[in-house]
Structures are given as structure tokens and as C-alpha cells.
Enzyme design. Sequence first.
Site, PDB file in Angstrom:
ATOM      1  N   CYS A  64       0.835  -1.208   0.000  1.00 37.90           N
ATOM      2  CA  CYS A  64       0.000   0.000   0.000  1.00 37.90           C
ATOM      3  C   CYS A  64       0.869   1.257   0.000  1.00 37.90           C
ATOM      4  O   CYS A  64       0.623   2.188  -0.765  1.00 37.90           O
ATOM      5  CB  CYS A  64      -0.935   0.011   1.209  1.00 37.90           C
ATOM      6  SG  CYS A  64      -2.103  -1.363   1.249  1.00 37.90           S
ATOM      7  N   SER A  65       1.878   1.277   0.854  1.00 34.13           N
ATOM      8  CA  SER A  65       2.747   2.452   0.906  1.00 34.13           C
ATOM      9  C   SER A  65       3.525   2.605  -0.400  1.00 34.13           C
ATOM     10  O   SER A  65       3.751   3.723  -0.869  1.00 34.13           O
ATOM     11  CB  SER A  65       3.682   2.406   2.118  1.00 34.13           C
ATOM     12  OG  SER A  65       4.502   1.258   2.102  1.00 34.13           O
TER      13      SER A  65
END
Length: 170
Positions: A64-65
Site C-alpha cells: 500500500c505504501s
Amino acid sequence: MKKKMANITFGGQPAQTIGELPEVGSSAPAFTLTDHELNPKKLSDFEGSKLVLNIFPSVNTGVCSASVRKFNEAAGQMNNTQVLCISKDLPFAQAQFCGAEGIDKVVMLSDYKTGQFGRDYGATMTDSPFEALLSRAVVIIDSDHQVIYTEQVPEIGQEPNYEAALNALG
């Protein structure tokens, strides 16, 4: 009639979402999300801009990051386009991540208050260890708020197809 769900995987195990992403060619569902200052942000606040909706479970996971970093990098080179990174993370966590990572070209938004975005966009996961979080998906909306591209990433641990998404912007 039973509502159709997206079948995805989480760590290779079957998982499902509450529905399917909006269809290409349809009007983008209206939404109200929360920004890092706890202010409401609506689809109508982005009138006249193309939008990249980078939807994901939590900014505190590696994939996600990575997607936030990648879209932040691309956002600096886009014309009349804003990237909205959407999760159920608390706005404080989103702001902390952006500050620590130097993320400054995307808009972080949270669906934590009502979860309505996840339901309307068919992105809320209904099972798996990430039940109730948003799935990993990309939705691109043109300046008239028509959906022009969608990708429901089939495996939560997989990054979206950035090239296809960015090419959809034209």
C-alpha cells in the site's frame, strides 16, 4: 437478485468484496471522505479535474505504501489530474506517513467514518483477515466524473498495474 462480488485473494486464499467497481462509462458514485485535517472532501470538490483513485487497505503495509509513493511520483507529471489515495486508515496515520515519507503530491482521504465509499465503489472486503477494509483497486475518473478505467487488483499483496492506469489518462 444476489449482488455480484469481486473474487480476489489474500495471501493466495479466496476473498471477496462487497460488490464490483463502478463500470467503465458510468458516472462515478458521489462520495464524502475525510482529509488529514478531519474535513469532509466530496467528489464535487474536484470538479473539472481528472481523478486517479488509488484505493487500498492500509498505508501501513508495504504494498500500500509503495502504491502511494509511486502515484505521488507520477502525480507531479500529470496535467489537470489529482491522485486521491483512499483507505480506512485514520487521517492522523495518513498524515504521519506522508510527513515521514515526503509525500506531497497526492491527497490522502479516509473512509473511516461511514464506510460508504467502500460500499458504493464495491471495494469493501467482506472476508479474509482484512475484512471491512478496502481492497486494492484503481479507478480513474475523467473531468466530467465518468469512470474511464478500473482495476480490481486480483491479489491483495500485488501492486496495481501503474502503466495501464496512467495510460488511461490519455
